[in-house]
Write a protein that holds these residues in place. Sequence first.
Motif, short mmCIF file in Angstrom:
data_model
loop_
_atom_site.label_atom_id
_atom_site.label_comp_id
_atom_site.label_asym_id
_atom_site.label_seq_id
_atom_site.Cartn_x
_atom_site.Cartn_y
_atom_site.Cartn_z
N MET A 47 0.82 -1.20 0.00
CA MET A 47 0.00 0.00 0.00
C MET A 47 0.86 1.26 0.00
O MET A 47 0.66 2.18 -0.78
CB MET A 47 -0.86 -0.05 1.26
N ASN A 70 2.65 1.63 -3.39
CA ASN A 70 1.71 2.11 -4.41
C ASN A 70 1.42 3.59 -4.23
O ASN A 70 1.43 4.36 -5.19
CB ASN A 70 0.37 1.37 -4.29
N TYR A 71 1.16 3.94 -2.98
CA TYR A 71 0.83 5.32 -2.70
C TYR A 71 2.00 6.24 -3.05
O TYR A 71 1.83 7.32 -3.61
CB TYR A 71 0.45 5.48 -1.22
N LEU A 102 2.18 6.65 -6.88
CA LEU A 102 1.10 7.50 -7.38
C LEU A 102 1.31 8.96 -6.97
O LEU A 102 1.06 9.87 -7.76
CB LEU A 102 -0.24 6.98 -6.86
N SER A 103 1.81 9.16 -5.76
CA SER A 103 2.06 10.52 -5.31
C SER A 103 3.20 11.16 -6.09
O SER A 103 3.16 12.36 -6.38
CB SER A 103 2.43 10.55 -3.83
N ARG A 149 3.94 10.56 -9.16
CA ARG A 149 3.38 10.94 -10.45
C ARG A 149 2.61 12.26 -10.33
O ARG A 149 2.73 13.15 -11.16
CB ARG A 149 2.44 9.84 -10.95
N LEU A 159 -4.03 3.70 5.54
CA LEU A 159 -2.67 4.23 5.66
C LEU A 159 -2.48 4.85 7.05
O LEU A 159 -3.22 5.75 7.43
CB LEU A 159 -2.44 5.31 4.59
N ARG A 218 -10.80 3.81 14.45
CA ARG A 218 -9.64 3.57 13.60
C ARG A 218 -9.68 2.15 13.01
O ARG A 218 -9.42 1.95 11.83
CB ARG A 218 -8.36 3.81 14.40
N VAL A 244 -9.73 1.24 9.11
CA VAL A 244 -8.70 0.38 8.51
C VAL A 244 -9.34 -0.84 7.87
O VAL A 244 -8.92 -1.29 6.80
CB VAL A 244 -7.64 -0.03 9.57
N LEU A 296 -7.31 16.66 -3.98
CA LEU A 296 -5.92 16.95 -4.28
C LEU A 296 -5.84 17.73 -5.59
O LEU A 296 -6.49 17.35 -6.55
CB LEU A 296 -5.22 15.60 -4.42
N THR A 322 -5.45 6.81 -6.64
CA THR A 322 -4.56 7.00 -5.49
C THR A 322 -5.28 6.64 -4.20
O THR A 322 -4.74 5.92 -3.34
CB THR A 322 -4.09 8.48 -5.41
N ALA A 358 -5.79 2.95 -3.71
CA ALA A 358 -4.56 2.22 -3.38
C ALA A 358 -4.32 2.17 -1.88
O ALA A 358 -3.51 1.38 -1.39
CB ALA A 358 -3.36 2.89 -4.06
N LEU A 359 -5.04 3.01 -1.14
CA LEU A 359 -4.83 3.07 0.31
C LEU A 359 -5.87 2.25 1.08
O LEU A 359 -5.97 2.35 2.29
CB LEU A 359 -4.91 4.52 0.76
#
Lengths: 246, 321
Positions: free
Chosen positions: A3, A6-7, A10-11, A13, A92, B74, B78, B92, B103, B106-107
Amino acid sequence: MTMTVNYTLLSARTTFANARFVIFTVALPLVMFLLFSSLYGDQGSEGGISVTAYLMVSMACYGGIGAAINSGARVAVERQTGWNRQLRLTALSPTSYLVAKAAVSMLVALPAIILVFLAGAITRGVELPATTWLLTGLAVWLGLIPFAVLGLVIGSLGTVDAVQPITMLVFIGMSILGGLWFPVSQFSPFLHGVAKVLPSYWIGEVGREVLAGSGVPPAAVAVLLAWTIGLGVVGAATYRRSGARR
Amino acid sequence: MNNSDIAPAVRLSGLDKSFGAVHAVRGVDLTVRPGEVVAFLGHNGAGKSTTIDMLLGLTTPDRGTVHLFGTDARAAVVGGRVGAMLQSGALLPDVTVRQLLTTFAALHRSPLSVGETLERAGITDIAATKTTALSGGQAQRVRFALALVPDPDLLVLDEPTVAMDVEIRRAFWASMREYSAAGRTVLFATHYLEEADDFADRVVVLAEGRVVADGTGASIKALVGHRTVTVTLDPRDTDGLDSLPGVTAVDRRGDTYLLRCTDSDLTIRALLAARADAREISITSANLEDAFLALTDPHRADAPTSPQTSRTDTPKNGALR
Protein backbone atom coordinates in the motif's frame (compact mmCIF):
# COMPACT_ATOMS: atom_id res chain seq x y z
CA MET A 1 3.77 -2.29 2.67
CA THR A 2 2.45 -2.72 -0.88
CA MET A 3 0.00 0.00 0.00
CA THR A 4 2.74 2.44 1.00
CA VAL A 5 4.75 1.65 -2.15
CA ASN A 6 1.71 2.11 -4.41
CA TYR A 7 0.83 5.32 -2.70
CA THR A 8 4.42 6.55 -3.05
CA LEU A 9 4.49 5.88 -6.79
CA LEU A 10 1.10 7.50 -7.38
CA SER A 11 2.06 10.52 -5.31
CA ALA A 12 5.33 10.88 -7.20
CA ARG A 13 3.38 10.94 -10.45
CA THR A 14 1.08 13.59 -9.01
CA THR A 15 4.07 15.69 -7.97
CA PHE A 16 5.41 15.61 -11.53
CA ALA A 17 2.05 16.80 -12.86
CA ASN A 18 2.87 20.18 -11.33
CA ALA A 19 4.70 22.28 -13.94
CA ARG A 20 6.15 24.71 -11.42
CA PHE A 21 7.70 21.80 -9.58
CA VAL A 22 9.37 20.38 -12.70
CA ILE A 23 10.72 23.78 -13.76
CA PHE A 24 12.30 24.56 -10.41
CA THR A 25 13.69 21.14 -9.65
CA VAL A 26 14.74 19.73 -13.02
CA ALA A 27 14.85 22.41 -15.72
CA LEU A 28 16.48 25.16 -13.66
CA PRO A 29 19.47 23.16 -12.30
CA LEU A 30 20.04 21.70 -15.76
CA VAL A 31 20.06 25.13 -17.41
CA MET A 32 22.26 26.55 -14.65
CA PHE A 33 24.73 23.71 -15.06
CA LEU A 34 24.94 24.23 -18.81
CA LEU A 35 25.33 27.99 -18.34
CA PHE A 36 27.92 27.90 -15.53
CA SER A 37 29.95 25.12 -17.14
CA SER A 38 30.16 27.03 -20.43
CA LEU A 39 31.28 30.15 -18.53
CA TYR A 40 33.74 28.62 -16.06
CA GLY A 41 34.30 25.07 -17.35
CA ASP A 42 37.75 25.84 -18.71
CA GLN A 43 39.11 27.18 -15.42
CA GLY A 44 41.06 24.06 -14.43
CA SER A 45 40.21 22.48 -11.11
CA GLU A 46 38.51 23.28 -7.82
CA GLY A 47 38.93 21.17 -4.69
CA GLY A 48 40.78 18.39 -6.49
CA ILE A 49 38.31 17.85 -9.35
CA SER A 50 37.70 19.67 -12.63
CA VAL A 51 35.51 22.77 -12.43
CA THR A 52 33.01 21.14 -14.76
CA ALA A 53 32.71 18.08 -12.51
CA TYR A 54 32.51 20.39 -9.50
CA LEU A 55 29.67 22.33 -11.10
CA MET A 56 27.96 19.12 -12.13
CA VAL A 57 27.90 17.79 -8.56
CA SER A 58 26.82 21.17 -7.21
CA MET A 59 23.91 21.52 -9.62
CA ALA A 60 22.80 17.91 -9.10
CA CYS A 61 22.73 18.64 -5.36
CA TYR A 62 20.94 21.95 -5.94
CA GLY A 63 18.23 20.33 -8.07
CA GLY A 64 17.88 17.38 -5.71
CA ILE A 65 17.54 19.66 -2.69
CA GLY A 66 14.89 21.72 -4.49
CA ALA A 67 12.93 18.61 -5.39
CA ALA A 68 13.17 17.11 -1.91
CA ILE A 69 12.16 20.30 -0.07
CA ASN A 70 9.41 21.30 -2.49
CA SER A 71 7.91 17.85 -2.57
CA GLY A 72 7.74 17.69 1.21
CA ALA A 73 6.28 21.19 1.39
CA ARG A 74 3.34 19.97 -0.69
CA VAL A 75 2.09 18.44 2.55
CA ALA A 76 0.87 21.99 3.27
CA VAL A 77 -1.37 21.79 0.20
CA GLU A 78 -2.78 18.50 1.40
CA ARG A 79 -3.38 19.94 4.84
CA GLN A 80 -5.00 23.11 3.54
CA THR A 81 -7.36 21.34 1.17
CA GLY A 82 -8.28 18.84 3.85
CA TRP A 83 -6.87 16.01 1.75
CA ASN A 84 -4.86 14.68 4.68
CA ARG A 85 -8.08 14.43 6.71
CA GLN A 86 -9.43 12.31 3.89
CA LEU A 87 -6.24 10.23 3.99
CA ARG A 88 -6.81 9.56 7.66
CA LEU A 89 -9.97 7.72 6.59
CA THR A 90 -7.88 5.08 4.84
CA ALA A 91 -5.83 2.12 6.01
CA LEU A 92 -2.67 4.23 5.66
CA SER A 93 -1.27 4.92 9.13
CA PRO A 94 0.16 8.35 10.01
CA THR A 95 3.64 6.83 10.18
CA SER A 96 3.24 5.22 6.76
CA TYR A 97 2.02 8.56 5.43
CA LEU A 98 5.22 10.27 6.56
CA VAL A 99 7.42 7.44 5.32
CA ALA A 100 5.61 7.51 1.96
CA LYS A 101 5.95 11.29 1.72
CA ALA A 102 9.68 11.11 2.46
CA ALA A 103 10.00 8.35 -0.14
CA VAL A 104 8.15 10.51 -2.67
CA SER A 105 10.60 13.35 -2.02
CA MET A 106 13.54 11.02 -2.57
CA LEU A 107 11.98 9.62 -5.72
CA VAL A 108 11.20 12.97 -7.33
CA ALA A 109 14.75 14.15 -6.60
CA LEU A 110 16.26 11.45 -8.82
CA PRO A 111 15.57 13.07 -12.23
CA ALA A 112 17.51 16.22 -11.30
CA ILE A 113 20.59 14.19 -10.38
CA ILE A 114 20.38 11.88 -13.38
CA LEU A 115 19.74 14.65 -15.92
CA VAL A 116 22.54 16.92 -14.67
CA PHE A 117 24.95 13.95 -14.70
CA LEU A 118 23.83 13.01 -18.21
CA ALA A 119 24.35 16.59 -19.36
CA GLY A 120 27.84 16.50 -17.84
CA ALA A 121 28.73 13.27 -19.58
CA ILE A 122 27.19 14.00 -22.95
CA THR A 123 27.60 17.76 -23.51
CA ARG A 124 30.55 18.64 -21.24
CA GLY A 125 32.75 15.57 -21.68
CA VAL A 126 32.95 14.53 -18.02
CA GLU A 127 34.52 11.06 -18.08
CA LEU A 128 34.31 8.76 -15.07
CA PRO A 129 34.34 5.01 -14.53
CA ALA A 130 30.80 3.56 -14.45
CA THR A 131 31.07 2.69 -10.75
CA THR A 132 32.14 6.23 -9.90
CA TRP A 133 29.11 7.65 -11.73
CA LEU A 134 26.85 5.26 -9.82
CA LEU A 135 28.47 5.79 -6.43
CA THR A 136 28.53 9.58 -6.81
CA GLY A 137 24.87 9.62 -7.82
CA LEU A 138 23.97 7.30 -4.97
CA ALA A 139 25.96 9.34 -2.43
CA VAL A 140 24.32 12.61 -3.49
CA TRP A 141 20.92 10.95 -3.50
CA LEU A 142 21.31 9.54 0.04
CA GLY A 143 22.63 12.93 1.14
CA LEU A 144 19.17 14.30 0.30
CA ILE A 145 17.51 12.44 3.19
CA PRO A 146 17.69 15.38 5.65
CA PHE A 147 16.24 17.66 2.95
CA ALA A 148 13.32 15.31 2.39
CA VAL A 149 12.60 15.48 6.13
CA LEU A 150 13.14 19.27 6.11
CA GLY A 151 10.49 19.63 3.38
CA LEU A 152 7.99 17.63 5.43
CA VAL A 153 8.67 19.77 8.49
CA ILE A 154 8.14 22.99 6.51
CA GLY A 155 4.99 21.54 4.94
CA SER A 156 3.58 20.65 8.36
CA LEU A 157 4.18 24.10 9.80
CA GLY A 158 1.87 26.52 8.08
CA THR A 159 -0.55 27.41 5.32
CA VAL A 160 0.32 27.11 1.63
CA ASP A 161 0.79 30.89 1.38
CA ALA A 162 3.24 30.91 4.25
CA VAL A 163 5.03 27.74 3.22
CA GLN A 164 5.83 28.71 -0.38
CA PRO A 165 8.14 31.66 0.38
CA ILE A 166 9.69 29.76 3.30
CA THR A 167 10.42 26.84 0.98
CA MET A 168 12.07 29.08 -1.60
CA LEU A 169 14.03 30.96 1.03
CA VAL A 170 15.34 27.79 2.65
CA PHE A 171 16.06 26.16 -0.72
CA ILE A 172 17.95 29.12 -2.20
CA GLY A 173 19.55 30.10 1.12
CA MET A 174 20.83 26.61 1.82
CA SER A 175 22.12 26.27 -1.75
CA ILE A 176 24.07 29.54 -1.69
CA LEU A 177 25.39 29.32 1.88
CA GLY A 178 26.31 25.67 1.37
CA GLY A 179 28.52 26.60 -1.56
CA LEU A 180 26.47 25.05 -4.35
CA TRP A 181 26.34 28.24 -6.41
CA PHE A 182 29.82 29.56 -5.54
CA PRO A 183 32.61 27.48 -3.96
CA VAL A 184 33.06 28.08 -0.21
CA SER A 185 36.72 28.85 -0.95
CA GLN A 186 35.44 32.26 -2.09
CA PHE A 187 33.53 32.81 1.19
CA SER A 188 34.57 35.02 4.11
CA PRO A 189 35.80 33.08 7.19
CA PHE A 190 32.44 33.71 8.90
CA LEU A 191 30.37 32.37 5.99
CA HIS A 192 32.80 29.51 5.69
CA GLY A 193 31.96 28.62 9.28
CA VAL A 194 28.25 28.87 8.52
CA ALA A 195 28.63 26.52 5.55
CA LYS A 196 30.30 23.91 7.74
CA VAL A 197 27.12 23.36 9.80
CA LEU A 198 24.77 23.18 6.80
CA PRO A 199 23.67 19.90 5.22
CA SER A 200 23.85 21.60 1.81
CA TYR A 201 27.62 22.02 2.21
CA TRP A 202 28.14 18.43 3.27
CA ILE A 203 26.01 16.88 0.55
CA GLY A 204 28.27 18.72 -1.94
CA GLU A 205 31.35 17.45 -0.10
CA VAL A 206 30.01 13.90 -0.23
CA GLY A 207 29.44 14.18 -3.98
CA ARG A 208 32.84 15.72 -4.70
CA GLU A 209 34.80 13.33 -2.48
CA VAL A 210 33.10 10.24 -3.87
CA LEU A 211 33.60 11.54 -7.41
CA ALA A 212 37.31 12.10 -6.65
CA GLY A 213 37.49 8.55 -5.32
CA SER A 214 38.31 9.56 -1.72
CA GLY A 215 35.23 7.99 -0.11
CA VAL A 216 32.55 9.52 2.12
CA PRO A 217 33.92 11.93 4.76
CA PRO A 218 32.82 10.87 8.30
CA ALA A 219 32.11 14.50 9.22
CA ALA A 220 29.58 14.65 6.38
CA VAL A 221 27.79 11.58 7.64
CA ALA A 222 27.71 13.01 11.16
CA VAL A 223 26.28 16.40 10.10
CA LEU A 224 23.72 14.94 7.68
CA LEU A 225 22.60 12.39 10.27
CA ALA A 226 22.29 15.04 12.99
CA TRP A 227 20.05 17.16 10.72
CA THR A 228 17.93 14.14 9.84
CA ILE A 229 17.36 13.16 13.46
CA GLY A 230 16.77 16.72 14.67
CA LEU A 231 14.28 17.46 11.90
CA GLY A 232 12.63 14.07 12.36
CA VAL A 233 11.85 14.87 15.99
CA VAL A 234 10.38 18.26 15.05
CA GLY A 235 8.45 16.71 12.17
CA ALA A 236 6.83 14.03 14.30
CA ALA A 237 5.66 16.65 16.78
CA THR A 238 4.20 18.99 14.14
CA TYR A 239 2.49 16.21 12.23
CA ARG A 240 0.69 14.99 15.31
CA ARG A 241 -1.31 18.18 15.57
CA SER A 242 -1.95 18.61 11.84
CA GLY A 243 -4.93 16.25 11.57
CA ALA A 244 -7.30 18.07 13.85
CA ARG A 245 -9.92 20.41 12.43
CA ARG A 246 -8.86 23.42 14.49
CA MET B 1 -21.77 -15.18 14.77
CA ASN B 2 -19.06 -12.59 14.81
CA ASN B 3 -19.40 -9.94 17.50
CA SER B 4 -19.31 -7.15 14.93
CA ASP B 5 -22.35 -8.57 13.14
CA ILE B 6 -24.61 -7.90 16.09
CA ALA B 7 -22.95 -4.71 17.32
CA PRO B 8 -24.57 -1.36 16.50
CA ALA B 9 -23.15 0.38 13.44
CA VAL B 10 -22.52 3.44 15.59
CA ARG B 11 -22.45 3.78 19.35
CA LEU B 12 -21.50 7.14 20.81
CA SER B 13 -21.45 7.39 24.59
CA GLY B 14 -21.14 10.65 26.47
CA LEU B 15 -19.12 12.41 23.78
CA ASP B 16 -17.82 15.74 24.91
CA LYS B 17 -15.48 18.15 23.16
CA SER B 18 -14.31 21.69 23.74
CA PHE B 19 -12.11 23.89 21.60
CA GLY B 20 -10.70 26.43 24.01
CA ALA B 21 -13.70 28.30 25.41
CA VAL B 22 -16.11 26.80 22.87
CA HIS B 23 -17.96 23.80 24.28
CA ALA B 24 -18.79 22.28 20.89
CA VAL B 25 -20.25 18.93 21.90
CA ARG B 26 -21.89 18.34 25.28
CA GLY B 27 -22.53 14.75 26.16
CA VAL B 28 -23.85 13.20 22.95
CA ASP B 29 -25.19 9.64 23.20
CA LEU B 30 -26.33 7.94 20.03
CA THR B 31 -26.84 4.41 18.84
CA VAL B 32 -27.43 3.63 15.18
CA ARG B 33 -28.45 0.13 14.16
CA PRO B 34 -27.06 -1.43 10.99
CA GLY B 35 -29.24 -0.46 8.03
CA GLU B 36 -30.62 2.74 9.53
CA VAL B 37 -30.48 5.99 7.59
CA VAL B 38 -30.00 8.76 10.11
CA ALA B 39 -29.93 12.52 9.57
CA PHE B 40 -28.05 14.87 11.87
CA LEU B 41 -30.11 18.02 11.70
CA GLY B 42 -28.90 21.31 13.09
CA HIS B 43 -27.69 24.76 12.17
CA ASN B 44 -24.06 25.87 11.96
CA GLY B 45 -22.25 25.47 15.25
CA ALA B 46 -24.72 22.89 16.53
CA GLY B 47 -21.90 20.38 16.88
CA LYS B 48 -22.68 18.21 13.85
CA SER B 49 -19.25 18.35 12.25
CA THR B 50 -17.37 17.93 15.52
CA THR B 51 -19.50 14.92 16.41
CA ILE B 52 -18.84 13.44 12.97
CA ASP B 53 -15.09 14.11 13.32
CA MET B 54 -15.07 12.25 16.63
CA LEU B 55 -17.16 9.45 15.17
CA LEU B 56 -14.60 9.03 12.39
CA GLY B 57 -11.62 9.26 14.73
CA LEU B 58 -10.38 12.53 13.19
CA THR B 59 -10.80 14.34 16.49
CA THR B 60 -10.22 12.85 19.92
CA PRO B 61 -13.11 13.44 22.34
CA ASP B 62 -12.35 15.06 25.69
CA ARG B 63 -14.70 12.53 27.26
CA GLY B 64 -16.80 9.66 26.01
CA THR B 65 -16.31 6.76 23.62
CA VAL B 66 -16.93 5.90 19.99
CA HIS B 67 -17.64 2.38 18.77
CA LEU B 68 -18.29 1.51 15.14
CA PHE B 69 -19.46 -2.07 14.58
CA GLY B 70 -18.16 -2.91 18.04
CA THR B 71 -14.61 -1.72 17.41
CA ASP B 72 -12.90 1.63 17.73
CA ALA B 73 -13.16 4.12 14.88
CA ARG B 74 -9.64 3.57 13.60
CA ALA B 75 -10.07 -0.21 13.39
CA ALA B 76 -13.35 0.23 11.51
CA VAL B 77 -11.69 2.66 9.08
CA VAL B 78 -8.70 0.38 8.51
CA GLY B 79 -11.08 -2.52 7.96
CA GLY B 80 -12.78 -0.56 5.18
CA ARG B 81 -16.14 -0.51 6.96
CA VAL B 82 -16.46 3.26 6.99
CA GLY B 83 -16.57 5.72 4.10
CA ALA B 84 -16.93 9.42 4.65
CA MET B 85 -17.65 12.50 2.64
CA LEU B 86 -16.02 15.35 4.47
CA GLN B 87 -17.41 18.83 4.43
CA SER B 88 -14.87 20.86 2.52
CA GLY B 89 -11.80 20.66 0.36
CA ALA B 90 -10.46 17.15 0.40
CA LEU B 91 -9.55 17.11 -3.28
CA LEU B 92 -5.92 16.95 -4.28
CA PRO B 93 -4.89 19.49 -6.94
CA ASP B 94 -2.99 18.64 -10.17
CA VAL B 95 -4.74 15.31 -10.77
CA THR B 96 -7.72 14.06 -12.74
CA VAL B 97 -10.72 12.59 -10.99
CA ARG B 98 -9.65 9.12 -12.10
CA GLN B 99 -6.10 9.59 -10.77
CA LEU B 100 -7.49 10.89 -7.49
CA LEU B 101 -9.70 7.84 -7.06
CA THR B 102 -6.89 5.50 -8.11
CA THR B 103 -4.56 7.00 -5.49
CA PHE B 104 -7.26 6.86 -2.83
CA ALA B 105 -8.20 3.28 -3.70
CA ALA B 106 -4.56 2.22 -3.38
CA LEU B 107 -4.83 3.07 0.31
CA HIS B 108 -7.64 0.60 1.01
CA ARG B 109 -7.41 -3.11 1.58
CA SER B 110 -10.28 -4.19 -0.65
CA PRO B 111 -11.54 -1.16 -2.53
CA LEU B 112 -14.16 -0.99 -5.26
CA SER B 113 -12.61 -0.76 -8.71
CA VAL B 114 -12.22 2.80 -9.94
CA GLY B 115 -14.66 2.14 -12.79
CA GLU B 116 -17.27 0.85 -10.37
CA THR B 117 -16.77 3.82 -8.04
CA LEU B 118 -17.15 6.29 -10.92
CA GLU B 119 -20.31 4.57 -12.01
CA ARG B 120 -21.91 4.36 -8.58
CA ALA B 121 -21.22 8.01 -7.95
CA GLY B 122 -22.50 8.86 -11.42
CA ILE B 123 -19.32 10.72 -12.44
CA THR B 124 -17.94 8.56 -15.24
CA ASP B 125 -18.31 11.55 -17.57
CA ILE B 126 -15.90 13.70 -15.55
CA ALA B 127 -13.26 11.00 -14.91
CA ALA B 128 -10.68 12.80 -17.07
CA THR B 129 -11.37 16.26 -15.61
CA LYS B 130 -8.74 17.86 -13.37
CA THR B 131 -9.96 18.29 -9.81
CA THR B 132 -9.27 22.01 -9.99
CA ALA B 133 -11.63 22.39 -12.98
CA LEU B 134 -14.70 20.90 -11.27
CA SER B 135 -17.80 22.90 -10.42
CA GLY B 136 -18.88 22.95 -6.79
CA GLY B 137 -21.56 20.34 -7.37
CA GLN B 138 -19.21 18.09 -9.35
CA ALA B 139 -16.59 18.33 -6.60
CA GLN B 140 -19.22 17.22 -4.10
CA ARG B 141 -19.98 14.17 -6.21
CA VAL B 142 -16.27 13.34 -6.38
CA ARG B 143 -16.16 13.55 -2.58
CA PHE B 144 -19.10 11.19 -2.53
CA ALA B 145 -17.14 8.85 -4.80
CA LEU B 146 -14.23 8.94 -2.31
CA ALA B 147 -16.64 7.85 0.40
CA LEU B 148 -17.73 4.91 -1.75
CA VAL B 149 -14.18 3.68 -2.46
CA PRO B 150 -13.91 1.31 0.55
CA ASP B 151 -17.37 -0.13 -0.31
CA PRO B 152 -18.28 0.70 3.29
CA ASP B 153 -21.00 -0.67 5.58
CA LEU B 154 -21.33 2.76 7.12
CA LEU B 155 -21.42 5.89 5.02
CA VAL B 156 -20.94 9.20 6.83
CA LEU B 157 -21.72 12.39 4.92
CA ASP B 158 -21.06 15.84 6.32
CA GLU B 159 -23.49 18.22 4.61
CA PRO B 160 -23.32 16.38 1.29
CA THR B 161 -25.58 18.62 -0.76
CA VAL B 162 -23.89 21.95 -0.06
CA ALA B 163 -23.03 23.62 -3.42
CA MET B 164 -25.24 21.25 -5.39
CA ASP B 165 -27.91 22.67 -7.65
CA VAL B 166 -31.38 21.17 -7.62
CA GLU B 167 -30.78 18.69 -10.40
CA ILE B 168 -27.49 17.38 -9.07
CA ARG B 169 -29.00 17.22 -5.60
CA ARG B 170 -31.81 15.02 -6.90
CA ALA B 171 -29.37 12.74 -8.73
CA PHE B 172 -27.24 12.58 -5.60
CA TRP B 173 -30.10 11.44 -3.40
CA ALA B 174 -31.10 8.90 -6.03
CA SER B 175 -27.65 7.28 -5.90
CA MET B 176 -27.79 7.43 -2.10
CA ARG B 177 -31.14 5.63 -2.03
CA GLU B 178 -29.71 2.94 -4.26
CA TYR B 179 -26.83 2.58 -1.87
CA SER B 180 -28.88 2.40 1.32
CA ALA B 181 -31.42 0.04 -0.23
CA ALA B 182 -28.69 -2.60 -0.05
CA GLY B 183 -29.06 -2.48 3.74
CA ARG B 184 -26.13 -0.27 4.49
CA THR B 185 -26.03 2.32 7.24
CA VAL B 186 -25.99 6.00 6.36
CA LEU B 187 -25.47 8.95 8.63
CA PHE B 188 -25.61 12.42 7.12
CA ALA B 189 -25.54 15.96 8.43
CA THR B 190 -27.80 18.60 6.99
CA HIS B 191 -29.28 22.03 7.63
CA TYR B 192 -32.48 21.18 5.86
CA LEU B 193 -35.44 19.61 7.63
CA GLU B 194 -36.99 18.69 4.26
CA GLU B 195 -33.88 16.83 3.19
CA ALA B 196 -33.70 15.01 6.53
CA ASP B 197 -37.39 14.13 6.37
CA ASP B 198 -37.29 12.99 2.73
CA PHE B 199 -34.29 10.77 3.02
CA ALA B 200 -33.73 9.61 6.60
CA ASP B 201 -35.61 6.97 8.60
CA ARG B 202 -34.63 8.85 11.67
CA VAL B 203 -33.73 12.44 12.41
CA VAL B 204 -31.45 13.40 15.28
CA VAL B 205 -31.61 17.09 16.05
CA LEU B 206 -28.47 18.66 17.46
CA ALA B 207 -28.40 22.11 18.98
CA GLU B 208 -25.67 23.74 21.03
CA GLY B 209 -23.79 20.46 21.20
CA ARG B 210 -26.65 18.33 22.50
CA VAL B 211 -29.13 15.89 21.04
CA VAL B 212 -32.40 17.75 21.55
CA ALA B 213 -34.73 15.50 19.60
CA ASP B 214 -34.51 12.09 18.06
CA GLY B 215 -37.35 10.62 16.07
CA THR B 216 -38.91 10.16 12.67
CA GLY B 217 -38.96 13.06 10.24
CA ALA B 218 -42.69 13.40 10.85
CA SER B 219 -42.26 13.68 14.60
CA ILE B 220 -39.58 16.36 14.20
CA LYS B 221 -41.78 18.25 11.78
CA ALA B 222 -44.66 18.06 14.23
CA LEU B 223 -42.37 19.33 16.92
CA VAL B 224 -41.09 22.34 15.04
CA GLY B 225 -44.17 22.93 12.91
CA HIS B 226 -46.10 24.13 15.96
CA ARG B 227 -47.47 27.58 16.47
CA THR B 228 -47.86 29.20 19.77
CA VAL B 229 -51.03 31.10 20.68
CA THR B 230 -50.41 33.61 23.43
CA VAL B 231 -53.49 34.75 25.32
CA THR B 232 -54.24 36.65 28.50
CA LEU B 233 -56.91 35.11 30.66
CA ASP B 234 -58.35 35.34 34.14
CA PRO B 235 -56.03 32.96 35.99
CA ARG B 236 -58.80 31.81 38.34
CA ASP B 237 -60.48 29.86 35.62
CA THR B 238 -58.12 28.07 33.27
CA ASP B 239 -59.30 24.49 33.46
CA GLY B 240 -59.77 22.84 30.13
CA LEU B 241 -57.28 24.97 28.20
CA ASP B 242 -55.22 21.91 27.42
CA SER B 243 -58.25 20.09 26.06
CA LEU B 244 -59.02 22.79 23.47
CA PRO B 245 -58.78 21.41 19.93
CA GLY B 246 -55.27 21.46 18.50
CA VAL B 247 -53.55 22.29 21.78
CA THR B 248 -50.67 20.05 22.75
CA ALA B 249 -49.21 21.92 25.69
CA VAL B 250 -49.96 24.83 27.97
CA ASP B 251 -47.46 27.03 29.70
CA ARG B 252 -48.21 29.91 32.05
CA ARG B 253 -46.45 33.25 32.61
CA GLY B 254 -48.60 35.12 35.17
CA ASP B 255 -51.86 35.99 33.44
CA THR B 256 -50.47 35.03 30.08
CA TYR B 257 -50.89 31.55 28.71
CA LEU B 258 -48.89 30.01 25.94
CA LEU B 259 -50.83 27.38 24.03
CA ARG B 260 -48.72 25.21 21.79
CA CYS B 261 -50.88 24.19 18.83
CA THR B 262 -50.81 21.83 15.92
CA ASP B 263 -53.65 23.81 14.31
CA SER B 264 -53.80 27.34 15.60
CA ASP B 265 -56.90 28.31 13.54
CA LEU B 266 -58.92 25.57 15.18
CA THR B 267 -57.62 26.48 18.60
CA ILE B 268 -58.43 30.16 18.27
CA ARG B 269 -62.00 29.54 17.13
CA ALA B 270 -62.58 27.22 20.05
CA LEU B 271 -60.83 29.56 22.46
CA LEU B 272 -62.94 32.57 21.47
CA ALA B 273 -66.12 30.54 21.64
CA ALA B 274 -65.27 29.16 25.06
CA ARG B 275 -63.72 32.21 26.70
CA ALA B 276 -65.22 35.65 26.50
CA ASP B 277 -62.38 37.05 28.63
CA ALA B 278 -59.63 36.03 26.18
CA ARG B 279 -57.66 39.10 25.15
CA GLU B 280 -54.29 40.18 23.74
CA ILE B 281 -54.17 37.14 21.50
CA SER B 282 -51.14 36.62 19.29
CA ILE B 283 -49.94 33.77 17.17
CA THR B 284 -46.28 33.03 16.55
CA SER B 285 -44.75 30.32 14.47
CA ALA B 286 -41.30 29.14 15.30
CA ASN B 287 -38.85 28.69 12.45
CA LEU B 288 -36.57 25.70 12.55
CA GLU B 289 -33.75 27.51 14.27
CA ASP B 290 -36.01 28.99 16.95
CA ALA B 291 -37.51 25.60 17.49
CA PHE B 292 -34.08 24.02 17.95
CA LEU B 293 -33.01 26.71 20.34
CA ALA B 294 -36.24 26.35 22.25
CA LEU B 295 -35.64 22.66 22.52
CA THR B 296 -32.20 23.20 23.99
CA ASP B 297 -33.46 25.36 26.81
CA PRO B 298 -36.77 24.45 28.41
CA HIS B 299 -36.74 27.66 30.46
CA ARG B 300 -36.51 30.01 27.52
CA ALA B 301 -39.59 32.22 27.17
CA ASP B 302 -40.66 30.81 23.83
CA ALA B 303 -39.86 27.25 24.79
CA PRO B 304 -42.95 25.16 24.51
CA THR B 305 -41.75 22.22 26.52
CA SER B 306 -38.60 20.39 27.36
CA PRO B 307 -37.65 17.48 25.12
CA GLN B 308 -38.65 15.11 27.91
CA THR B 309 -42.17 16.46 28.11
CA SER B 310 -42.40 16.43 24.33
CA ARG B 311 -42.33 12.70 24.46
CA THR B 312 -45.76 12.59 25.99
CA ASP B 313 -47.52 15.44 24.30
CA THR B 314 -46.71 15.01 20.62
CA PRO B 315 -49.28 13.27 18.44
CA LYS B 316 -49.11 9.53 18.30
CA ASN B 317 -47.66 9.31 14.81
CA GLY B 318 -44.91 11.71 15.81
CA ALA B 319 -43.98 10.04 19.07
CA LEU B 320 -40.40 10.72 19.95
CA ARG B 321 -38.08 7.94 20.83
